[in-house]
Motif scaffolding. Structure first.
Motif, PDB file in Angstrom:
ATOM      1  N   UNK A  53      23.869   0.750 -21.325  1.00 50.17           N
ATOM      2  CA  UNK A  53      24.823   0.761 -22.314  1.00 50.17           C
ATOM      3  C   UNK A  53      26.158   0.180 -21.749  1.00 50.17           C
ATOM      4  N   UNK A  54      26.689  -0.763 -22.132  1.00 49.26           N
ATOM      5  CA  UNK A  54      27.894  -1.551 -21.532  1.00 49.26           C
ATOM      6  C   UNK A  54      29.092  -1.505 -22.577  1.00 49.26           C
ATOM      7  N   UNK A 290      15.355   9.981 -27.322  1.00 43.70           N
ATOM      8  CA  UNK A 290      16.174   8.902 -26.307  1.00 43.70           C
ATOM      9  C   UNK A 290      16.822  10.140 -25.494  1.00 43.70           C
ATOM     10  N   UNK A 291      16.725   9.833 -23.919  1.00 38.38           N
ATOM     11  CA  UNK A 291      17.342  10.523 -23.142  1.00 38.38           C
ATOM     12  C   UNK A 291      18.474   9.570 -22.672  1.00 38.38           C
ATOM     13  N   UNK A 292      19.759  10.105 -22.840  1.00 35.18           N
ATOM     14  CA  UNK A 292      21.079   9.581 -22.170  1.00 35.18           C
ATOM     15  C   UNK A 292      21.543  10.035 -20.986  1.00 35.18           C
ATOM     16  N   UNK A 293      21.840   9.483 -20.292  1.00 39.49           N
ATOM     17  CA  UNK A 293      22.454   9.891 -18.970  1.00 39.49           C
ATOM     18  C   UNK A 293      23.347   8.968 -18.171  1.00 39.49           C
ATOM     19  N   UNK A 294      24.122   9.529 -17.115  1.00 37.57           N
ATOM     20  CA  UNK A 294      24.863   8.489 -16.328  1.00 37.57           C
ATOM     21  C   UNK A 294      24.136   7.516 -15.300  1.00 37.57           C
ATOM     22  N   UNK A 324      15.352   5.554 -22.129  1.00 42.25           N
ATOM     23  CA  UNK A 324      16.315   5.981 -21.500  1.00 42.25           C
ATOM     24  C   UNK A 324      17.388   5.174 -21.645  1.00 42.25           C
ATOM     25  N   UNK A 325      18.838   5.688 -21.908  1.00 40.17           N
ATOM     26  CA  UNK A 325      20.084   4.854 -21.977  1.00 40.17           C
ATOM     27  C   UNK A 325      20.817   5.605 -20.980  1.00 40.17           C
ATOM     28  N   UNK A 326      21.439   4.616 -20.154  1.00 38.54           N
ATOM     29  CA  UNK A 326      22.215   5.124 -19.154  1.00 38.54           C
ATOM     30  C   UNK A 326      23.599   4.208 -19.460  1.00 38.54           C
ATOM     31  N   UNK A 327      24.662   5.007 -19.077  1.00 40.36           N
ATOM     32  CA  UNK A 327      25.964   4.269 -19.011  1.00 40.36           C
ATOM     33  C   UNK A 327      26.760   4.797 -17.820  1.00 40.36           C
TER      34      UNK A 327
END
Length: 353
Positions: A53-54, A290-294, A324-327
């Motif tokens: 994600x941006x 969904x797994x959200x992480x840095x 996986x969604x990273x930001x």
């Protein structure tokens, strides 16, 4: 207690942003269609594959070009009376980079003389670094910059460094360390008041409220209305090199972000409070889609394949779909002036990747 735990985690694991003399600026997406123009996934719970994600733009747009009216005397978060007489050399330091972003958002960025490791937006990236070993204050480095006022909270330590600054005659204003959707405006007002620009604070607070409300309204048009079709999300804080695997639950800040996205925060649903070491059975039982992480957290365990080896992850629907969604670390839980942009980026990753 939750904030102290997060600070301890970040000190233990080094940092949540890449170290270095110059700031690391996260990737940005640039101009793109508004959320209202996107076609959402038919079923966001079954989408396959990872997504980064941006935000559209990394930098902070100032709301005004105010001139501080000083002196002011404020009672800070710790009930300490602090008088600020000069805002020409400002330091705004916290574990999430929120305070510096707020000062820049108020239009006082040209007065900021240093930064913490979490402050990574372009306008601040070349400022001298005053934290060491990740998120520890370096009193000597701070004093060398001759700050006229320091804004901070209790997420950075050691506290002796703050006392050293006060002993040297530097006004130190401590603000609320909690970061969540409902602390955005109070923090802006606290910072603006301490720097003698309360009117700019109200302008920034209103702008943030408007941007967030507009973004959330657009997200509602993307997100499923049927509760059974809403994506089930969990936020994991991972630092593979230190063997740190935490799940963020109710009151961590991640919960309010996930809820604003129109998703189900499975940690809150499961009654998990604050930030806890991952319980593999509890994680599997929560059944996140969904797994959200840095971003750095995901990289620290070896990317998606490495994340699948974290206890409990492989047994989740998210793992089955590699969802996986990273930001960027310096963005995802920073809140403040970038809150609407973070929600926008995460909504695209969830509903229209």
């Amino acid at each position: 207690m939750r904030v102290l735990l997060l600070a301890a985690l970040l000190v233990l694991t080094g940092c949540s942003s890449p170290p270095g003399g110059a700031g690391h600026v996260p990737a940005q997406a640039g101009e793109r269609p508004p959320l209202s123009a996107l076609t959402p996934l038919p079923d966001p719970r079954s989408y396959h594959g990872p997504t980064t994600a941006l935000v559209a733009h990394n930098d902070i747009v100032p709301v005004d070009t105010p001139t501080p009216r000083l002196p002011v005397t404020v009672t800070d978060f710790q009930d300490t009376s602090v008088t600020v007489t000069d805002a020409s050399r400002v330091l705004a330091l916290d574990v999430s980079g929120t305070l510096a972003a707020t000062v820049f958002g108020l239009g006082l960025g040209s007065r900021v003389v240093g930064r913490d490791i979490s402050t990574g937006f372009p306008a601040a990236k070349d400022l001298p670094l005053v934290t060491v070993n990740g998120h520890q204050l370096n009193a000597e480095a701070i004093l060398r910059l001759r700050p006229s006022v320091v804004l901070t909270d209790t997420t950075l330590g050691p506290w002796d460094a703050v006392l050293q600054l006060r002993d040297a005659g530097v006004p130190v204003v401590v603000v609320d360390p909690k970061r969540a959707m409902d602390t955005n405006v109070p923090i802006v007002r606290a910072v603006a008041t301490a720097l003698g620009v309360p009117e700019a604070g109200e302008l920034l607070a209103r702008r943030m409220e408007t941007e967030i409300a507009d973004t959330v309204a657009q997200i509602k048009r993307l997100a499923p209305t049927d509760p059974a079709r809403k994506p089930r999300v969990v936020f994991l804080y991972l630092r593979g090199q230190a063997g740190v695997y935490y799940l963020f639950g109710k009151g961590s800040g991640a919960d309010s972000l996930i809820q604003a996205l129109g998703a189900v925060d499975v940690a809150t649903e499961a009654g998990i409070d604050g930030m806890r070491p991952i319980n593999p059975e509890a994680l599997a039982g929560a059944k996140p889609d969904v797994i959200l992480m840095m971003t750095n957290g995901l990289a620290s365990v070896g990317g998606v394949e490495g994340a699948l080896t974290v206890p409990g992850v492989a047994q989740t629907p998210a793992a089955a779909n590699r969802r996986f969604v990273d930001m960027a670390d310096s963005v995802v839980l920073g809140f403040g002036p970038q809150t609407a942009a973070v929600l926008d980026g995460l909504a695209r990753a969830l509903y229209a990747p």
